[in-house]
Design a protein around this motif. Structure first.
Motif: not given
Length: 197
Positions: A60-65, A68-83, A101-107
């Motif tokens: 359920d740790m998904k970035p908000a939509k 801008k693609p660069e904002e989306q990528k940054k948000s995905e990286r931040e969540i991946d860092d937390r995961l 389970r946490a690793l498999r949720a990474a983007s």
């Protein structure tokens, strides 16, 4: 002119080597993760959300939509860092299934850090062959990722391939130096000592 060109090529090669070694050393893990609510309060592999002040499923740790693609990528990286941080915490607590389970949720499933820890936790759960495949993929993505080399070397020792582990030790030394956790951990394992992580 030829001498000048050769000198510039040499300097560029030295700079690239220094950059690679610094990057490899930067990926070194020297301290265990600090236990958080993820392993002290949450159950079922959920991860503590400091924003929501509750435990949430890794999936359920998904970035908000973002628009801008660069904002989306940054948000995905931040969540991946937390995961990734949660996976390290789970692994250190011996909760290897929750770490997976946490690793498999990474983007970014091709991030060398994610691949390396997929290998580590898979190996700890008894699937050595799959764990080794993850380590090799991590090193295909970043041959200077010395932490993957250390864990791979420890897996090789478990398989009885001491020479293969020594090869990884030399690679770590050449890419990151002897003063890294990755080098010391594998050296200890080769000497018969168990490492804590």
């Amino acid at each position: 002119m030829l001498r000048h060109t050769m000198l510039l090529s040499f300097c560029a090669a030295v700079s690239l080597t220094a950059f690679s070694a610094a990057r490899a050393a930067d990926s070194d893990t020297t301290t265990p993760p600090v236990a958080t609510e993820t392993t002290t309060t949450c159950t079922g592999g959920k991860i503590w959300s400091t924003e929501k002040k509750e435990c949430i499923a890794a999936e359920d740790m998904k970035p908000a939509k973002h628009k801008k693609p660069e904002e989306q990528k940054k948000s995905e990286r931040e969540i991946d860092d937390r995961l990734y941080a949660a996976a390290r915490e789970f692994a250190y607590a011996g909760q290897y299934g929750n770490a997976l389970r946490a690793l498999r949720a990474a983007s970014d499933q091709e991030d060398p850090r994610i691949l390396n820890y997929l290998g580590y936790n898979t190996r700890k759960l008894g699937n050595m062959e799959l764990g080794m495949r993850y380590y090799r993929r991590a090193l295909q993505k970043d041959e200077n990722y010395i932490l993957a080399r250390s864990y791979m070397g420890q897996a090789l020792i478990e398989q009885g391939d001491i020479e293969g582990a020594r090869v990884q030790l030399v690679e770590i030394r050449d890419r990151g130096g002897e003063n890294t956790w990755a080098y010391r951990a594998l050296l200890q394992s080769l000497g018969g000592e168990r490492t804590g992580y």
